[in-house]
Scaffold this motif. Structure first.
Motif, PDB file in Angstrom:
ATOM      1  N   CYS A  41       0.857  -1.185   0.000  1.00 46.36           N
ATOM      2  CA  CYS A  41       0.000   0.000   0.000  1.00 46.36           C
ATOM      3  C   CYS A  41       0.894   1.236   0.000  1.00 46.36           C
ATOM      4  O   CYS A  41       1.995   1.204   0.537  1.00 46.36           O
ATOM      5  CB  CYS A  41      -0.881  -0.018   1.243  1.00 46.36           C
ATOM      6  SG  CYS A  41      -1.953   1.427   1.403  1.00 46.36           S
ATOM      7  N   SER A  43       0.660   3.664   1.817  1.00 46.94           N
ATOM      8  CA  SER A  43       0.927   4.040   3.216  1.00 46.94           C
ATOM      9  C   SER A  43       2.147   3.328   3.785  1.00 46.94           C
ATOM     10  O   SER A  43       2.659   3.737   4.833  1.00 46.94           O
ATOM     11  CB  SER A  43      -0.284   3.729   4.093  1.00 46.94           C
ATOM     12  OG  SER A  43      -1.413   4.391   3.610  1.00 46.94           O
ATOM     13  N   HIS A  63       0.189  -4.015   5.692  1.00 50.16           N
ATOM     14  CA  HIS A  63      -1.103  -4.077   6.385  1.00 50.16           C
ATOM     15  C   HIS A  63      -2.222  -4.529   5.437  1.00 50.16           C
ATOM     16  O   HIS A  63      -3.368  -4.133   5.589  1.00 50.16           O
ATOM     17  CB  HIS A  63      -1.433  -2.718   7.021  1.00 50.16           C
ATOM     18  CG  HIS A  63      -1.467  -1.585   6.034  1.00 50.16           C
ATOM     19  ND1 HIS A  63      -0.373  -0.820   5.741  1.00 50.16           N
ATOM     20  CD2 HIS A  63      -2.458  -1.115   5.259  1.00 50.16           C
ATOM     21  CE1 HIS A  63      -0.694   0.080   4.833  1.00 50.16           C
ATOM     22  NE2 HIS A  63      -1.955  -0.079   4.515  1.00 50.16           N
ATOM     23  N   CYS A 151      -7.027  -3.250   2.684  1.00 44.26           N
ATOM     24  CA  CYS A 151      -6.854  -1.801   2.879  1.00 44.26           C
ATOM     25  C   CYS A 151      -7.568  -1.040   1.774  1.00 44.26           C
ATOM     26  O   CYS A 151      -8.522  -0.324   2.029  1.00 44.26           O
ATOM     27  CB  CYS A 151      -5.393  -1.387   2.969  1.00 44.26           C
ATOM     28  SG  CYS A 151      -5.213   0.386   3.296  1.00 44.26           S
TER      29      CYS A 151
END
Ligand SMILES: [Zn+2]
Ligand SMILES: [Zn+2]
Length: 339
Positions: A41, A43, A63, A151
């Motif tokens: 991701c 992030s 994640h 996510c």
């Protein structure tokens, strides 16, 4: 086997390094997950670039995790060995602070835990996680399919289902990348009159294939005017990271319509007059908790919503991460461990 592979970042801006670590045992209240797949991701750059305050290094990012429960800590109930699970961004909360007592677990300031930030994430063969992080995985979904839904999937699904839009309402998805290509599918399957907004004419066939009834090319057309011709949008879900692209849609919101922001743009300019005259609003949305992830997976299994993925083995994590950063991946990048 007593050791495992992990891809760690040893300090801000350090390269990814593959290290061998001993396989950890789960403490009370936690489980060990044998990772099968983990999505990459944007992030994850918070770990890579050191932009998360107080982050402890070395850290293993990741994640968007799919795996199997491999060991169960003392006191764990409701989860068993071999069970398929997914883990997303939100991994835990205290359950006792005022925000938690109101059900706003995302806002917990006492013990808010994030996978791959507060503890080591899914760029590894195994990870240890609190049970609050776990979502059940339906049989229909493969580990690679589960990863990005943890996510990108939950964020778009949960934003849309809490947006106030009802089946039949005009809902526009701004952006057709990792988040947007899932957002269009979820919006269509939720029964919204779905509009996709992206740059250039070449994305129209994909938008239609994903379920959009209309496509607006924001380079050639004025998104606000085009949405207006369609009656105005109840919701525009902004998945892009460019503030001016978001601003350009606000005039296309119907009265009481909402610009729902999930793309982390630097800044966003809003005309107060547009807000006042149409009672329009601008709102953000946090992804959700593990039960929201579980609902995302169940809905995706039932309706056929899937992420389009490029798959790399764990040992090529650095290359896979670079591919994600390039913005050229169609559309999510997923690591597999071979487990
Ligand atoms: Zn994410
Ligand atoms: Zn709390």
């Amino acid at each position: 086997m007593t050791t495992m592979r992990a891809v760690q970042v040893s300090r801000p801006n350090a390269p990814f390094e593959i290290v061998e670590r001993s396989i950890p045992a789960p403490p009370p209240g936690s489980v060990r997950v044998k990772v099968q797949a983990c999505g990459i991701c944007h992030s994850d750059s918070l770990v890579k670039d050191g932009h998360w305050p107080g982050l402890q290094y070395p850290r293993v990012p990741g994640h968007e995790v799919a795996g199997l429960i491999d060991a169960v800590g003392a006191g764990v109930t409701g989860w068993k060995l071999g069970q398929r699970v997914g883990l997303g961004w939100h991994a835990g909360h205290c359950g006792a602070c005022d925000d938690c007592r109101r059900g706003d677990f995302f806002a917990c300031t006492v013990a808010h835990q994030i996978t791959g930030i507060d503890f080591d994430g899914g760029y590894a063969d195994y990870l240890i996680a609190p049970t609050t992080a776990l979502a059940r995985v339906p049989d229909e979904l493969s580990p690679v399919e589960v990863g990005p839904l943890m996510c990108a999937g939950i964020t778009t699904f949960n934003a849309l289902r809490n947006s106030g839009a009802r089946p039949g309402d005009l809902v526009a998805i701004l952006g057709l990348g990792g988040l947007g290509h899932l957002g269009v599918q979820f919006a269509a399957k939720m029964g919204f009159h779905t509009v996709a907004i992206a740059r250039g004419p070449d994305k129209q066939p994909l938008a239609k294939k994903l379920g959009a009834r209309h496509y607006i090319d924001s380079q050639a057309q004025d998104p606000a005017a085009e949405l207006g011709k369609l009656g105005g949008a109840k919701v525009v879900l902004a998945t892009v990271t460019h503030g001016p692209a978001m601003s350009a849609t606000i005039g296309g919101l119907a009265p009481n319509g909402t610009l729902l922001v999930i793309g982390a743009a630097q800044s966003l300019e809003v005309s107060p007059l547009l807000l006042i005259m149409g009672q329009r609003s601008v709102k953000g949305w946090y992804s959700g908790t593990s039960i929201d992830s579980q609902d995302t997976l169940a809905f995706s299994a039932a309706t056929g919503v899937r992420s389009m993925n490029e798959v790399f083995p764990l040992e090529r994590a650095a290359e896979a991460y670079a591919r994600m950063l390039s913005g050229k991946a169609r559309f999510r990048v997923v690591l597999t461990t071979g487990n």
